[in-house]
Design a protein around this motif. Structure first.
Motif, PDB file in Angstrom:
ATOM      1  N   ILE A   1      17.103 -28.074  21.593  1.00  0.00           N
ATOM      2  CA  ILE A   1      16.220 -26.971  21.201  1.00  0.00           C
ATOM      3  C   ILE A   1      17.015 -25.681  21.029  1.00  0.00           C
ATOM      4  CG2 ILE A   1      14.296 -25.531  21.935  1.00  0.00           C
ATOM      5  CD1 ILE A   1      13.226 -27.922  23.510  1.00  0.00           C
ATOM      6  N   LYS A   2      16.772 -25.017  19.913  1.00  0.00           N
ATOM      7  CA  LYS A   2      17.377 -23.698  19.687  1.00  0.00           C
ATOM      8  C   LYS A   2      16.331 -22.605  19.814  1.00  0.00           C
ATOM      9  CE  LYS A   2      21.658 -24.696  18.076  1.00  0.00           C
ATOM     10  NZ  LYS A   2      22.917 -24.081  18.489  1.00  0.00           N
ATOM     11  N   ASP A   3      15.111 -22.922  19.365  1.00  0.00           N
ATOM     12  CA  ASP A   3      14.072 -21.884  19.330  1.00  0.00           C
ATOM     13  C   ASP A   3      12.691 -22.537  19.315  1.00  0.00           C
ATOM     14  OD1 ASP A   3      13.105 -19.175  18.968  1.00  0.00           O
ATOM     15  OD2 ASP A   3      12.560 -19.806  16.944  1.00  0.00           O
ATOM     16  N   ILE A   4      11.759 -21.879  19.966  1.00  0.00           N
ATOM     17  CA  ILE A   4      10.388 -22.375  19.982  1.00  0.00           C
ATOM     18  C   ILE A   4       9.451 -21.259  19.542  1.00  0.00           C
ATOM     19  CG2 ILE A   4       8.508 -23.239  21.422  1.00  0.00           C
ATOM     20  CD1 ILE A   4      10.605 -24.514  23.227  1.00  0.00           C
ATOM     21  N   LYS A   5       8.660 -21.537  18.522  1.00  0.00           N
ATOM     22  CA  LYS A   5       7.681 -20.555  18.060  1.00  0.00           C
ATOM     23  C   LYS A   5       6.293 -21.172  18.105  1.00  0.00           C
ATOM     24  CE  LYS A   5      10.166 -17.121  15.635  1.00  0.00           C
ATOM     25  NZ  LYS A   5      11.073 -17.088  16.796  1.00  0.00           N
ATOM     26  N   LEU A   6       5.328 -20.392  18.579  1.00  0.00           N
ATOM     27  CA  LEU A   6       3.942 -20.852  18.575  1.00  0.00           C
ATOM     28  C   LEU A   6       3.204 -20.270  17.385  1.00  0.00           C
ATOM     29  CD1 LEU A   6       4.709 -21.244  21.669  1.00  0.00           C
ATOM     30  CD2 LEU A   6       2.253 -21.066  22.067  1.00  0.00           C
ATOM     31  N   GLN A   7       2.497 -21.134  16.684  1.00  0.00           N
ATOM     32  CA  GLN A   7       1.565 -20.679  15.658  1.00  0.00           C
ATOM     33  C   GLN A   7       0.172 -20.847  16.237  1.00  0.00           C
ATOM     34  OE1 GLN A   7       3.989 -22.455  11.806  1.00  0.00           O
ATOM     35  NE2 GLN A   7       1.895 -23.043  12.187  1.00  0.00           N
ATOM     36  N   ILE A   8      -0.410 -19.728  16.627  1.00  0.00           N
ATOM     37  CA  ILE A   8      -1.719 -19.789  17.257  1.00  0.00           C
ATOM     38  C   ILE A   8      -2.753 -19.396  16.210  1.00  0.00           C
ATOM     39  CG2 ILE A   8      -3.119 -18.962  19.176  1.00  0.00           C
ATOM     40  CD1 ILE A   8      -0.460 -18.203  20.570  1.00  0.00           C
TER      41      ILE A   8
ATOM     42  N   LEU B   1       4.513 -17.054  29.270  1.00  0.00           N
ATOM     43  CA  LEU B   1       4.324 -18.328  28.584  1.00  0.00           C
ATOM     44  C   LEU B   1       5.660 -18.912  28.137  1.00  0.00           C
ATOM     45  CD1 LEU B   1       2.494 -20.479  27.248  1.00  0.00           C
ATOM     46  CD2 LEU B   1       2.368 -18.983  25.256  1.00  0.00           C
TER      47      LEU B   1
ATOM     48  N   ASP C   1       4.517 -13.074  24.942  1.00  0.00           N
ATOM     49  CA  ASP C   1       4.043 -13.518  26.243  1.00  0.00           C
ATOM     50  C   ASP C   1       5.209 -14.158  26.991  1.00  0.00           C
ATOM     51  OD1 ASP C   1       2.828 -14.670  28.435  1.00  0.00           O
ATOM     52  OD2 ASP C   1       1.080 -15.368  27.324  1.00  0.00           O
TER      53      ASP C   1
ATOM     54  N   LEU D   1      -0.150 -14.875  15.756  1.00  0.00           N
ATOM     55  CA  LEU D   1      -1.566 -15.224  15.726  1.00  0.00           C
ATOM     56  C   LEU D   1      -2.010 -15.226  14.272  1.00  0.00           C
ATOM     57  CD1 LEU D   1      -2.888 -12.811  18.534  1.00  0.00           C
ATOM     58  CD2 LEU D   1      -1.976 -15.135  18.784  1.00  0.00           C
TER      59      LEU D   1
ATOM     60  N   LYS E   1       6.417 -17.974   7.766  1.00  0.00           N
ATOM     61  CA  LYS E   1       5.811 -19.111   7.069  1.00  0.00           C
ATOM     62  C   LYS E   1       4.309 -18.899   6.921  1.00  0.00           C
ATOM     63  CE  LYS E   1       8.438 -22.880   9.452  1.00  0.00           C
ATOM     64  NZ  LYS E   1       9.642 -22.226   9.735  1.00  0.00           N
TER      65      LYS E   1
ATOM     66  N   PHE F   1       2.671 -11.704  18.618  1.00  0.00           N
ATOM     67  CA  PHE F   1       2.192 -12.012  19.963  1.00  0.00           C
ATOM     68  C   PHE F   1       3.382 -12.286  20.879  1.00  0.00           C
ATOM     69  CE2 PHE F   1       0.899 -15.322  23.047  1.00  0.00           C
ATOM     70  CZ  PHE F   1      -0.042 -14.582  23.751  1.00  0.00           C
TER      71      PHE F   1
ATOM     72  N   ILE G   1       7.101 -22.606  29.164  1.00  0.00           N
ATOM     73  CA  ILE G   1       7.523 -23.636  28.207  1.00  0.00           C
ATOM     74  C   ILE G   1       8.986 -23.997  28.405  1.00  0.00           C
ATOM     75  CG2 ILE G   1       7.859 -24.131  25.754  1.00  0.00           C
ATOM     76  CD1 ILE G   1       5.356 -22.374  25.219  1.00  0.00           C
TER      77      ILE G   1
END
Lengths: 139, 139
Positions: free
Chosen positions: B125-132, B107, B104, B91, B73, B102, B111
């Motif tokens: 929850i199926k999936d967690i993605k961080l947009q840093i 981390l 980790d 990132l 995205k 990225f 979470i």
DNA sequence: TTCTTATATAAGAATTATTCTCTTTTAAGA
DNA sequence: TCTTAAAAGAGAATAATTCTTATATAAGAA
């Protein structure tokens, strides 16, 4: 949301208060699922059949520029708009296009602490957003 | 990445091994900044000036469907492609279009533990993605 | 190896979301 | 009420992506 509040919101950003702007802002609060431009046009079309598509996009842009809305990234190439401008995360449904806002200050703190102790090399963090994908239950 | 590995990757998904597919997969590994379809077309254009735009999109789609690539995205309406299909975060540079992967696990664990103890109501929850989002330094 | 056929590619038209241009209208302060 | 910068309307333009159809080809079968 009452008309008066909508007007106040627009005014507070020193934007001209036009019926189109009020109608668009109202639509976004009423639709309440991070609507697309098209959703908005359809919604306000009932009372406002002649609004120009370009106007809707321009109004949305001015709202984003002035901090009344945020854009929301999606998998496909349609932009969606979020009237919640305070920091928050999103829950994405993997079976529909539903998106819900999600706040969890405790989690934010946990993550901030983690990165305070364990910095990312060659990168200065400005903002962290979680995209949580999953399934909404009994709703 | 060696030619042979590219071929193997395509073969492993039971997709026909065509020169176009190999060239496109190679381009994605070589470009290494989550390229857009256009980036890919430009890159392979050197040796492959006559590849059809539609072909590139179809190949990318088949790779995504078969788990060789992921879509990424972005803020604007261009799709980008990521050859790393294992779970990871991104990132985003707020001053350019650079995107870096990225990982980790520590981390992720933090979470996951948090949500194990404090579930989200009415959501699985199926999936967690961080947009840093932030700024890349001295690079 | 040659044959067969389902699948892939080329070429370019079609679609879709969004932006742009230009003319007319209007909100809001003087 | 007047003035004017800003907004809206209408529709053309753009850009990324998808679709369509005819041709070509990879890969298993004979």
């Amino acid at each position: 949301m009452k008309e008066i509040n909508l007007v106040e919101k627009v005014k507070s950003k020193k934007l001209k208060v036009t019926p189109q702007r009020v109608a668009i802002l109202e639509a976004i609060y009423m639709l309440d699922n991070h609507p697309t431009a098209e959703n908005i046009i359809q919604y306000i079309g009932k009372n406002y059949p002649n609004i120009a598509v370009g106007t809707v996009y321009k109004v949305l842009e001015s709202f984003v520029d002035n901090g009344l809305l945020n854009r929301v990234k999606t998998e496909n190439d349609v932009m969606r708009y979020d009237p919640m401008v305070e920091n928050h995360h999103h829950l994405y449904c993997c079976e529909s296009d539903k998106i819900e806002n999600f706040e969890d200050p405790e989690l934010d703190h946990l993550i901030a602490e983690h990165f305070r102790k364990k910095k990312i090399k060659n990168f200065k963090i400005k903002d962290i957003k979680l995209q949580i994908t999953g399934i909404f239950k009994n709703k």
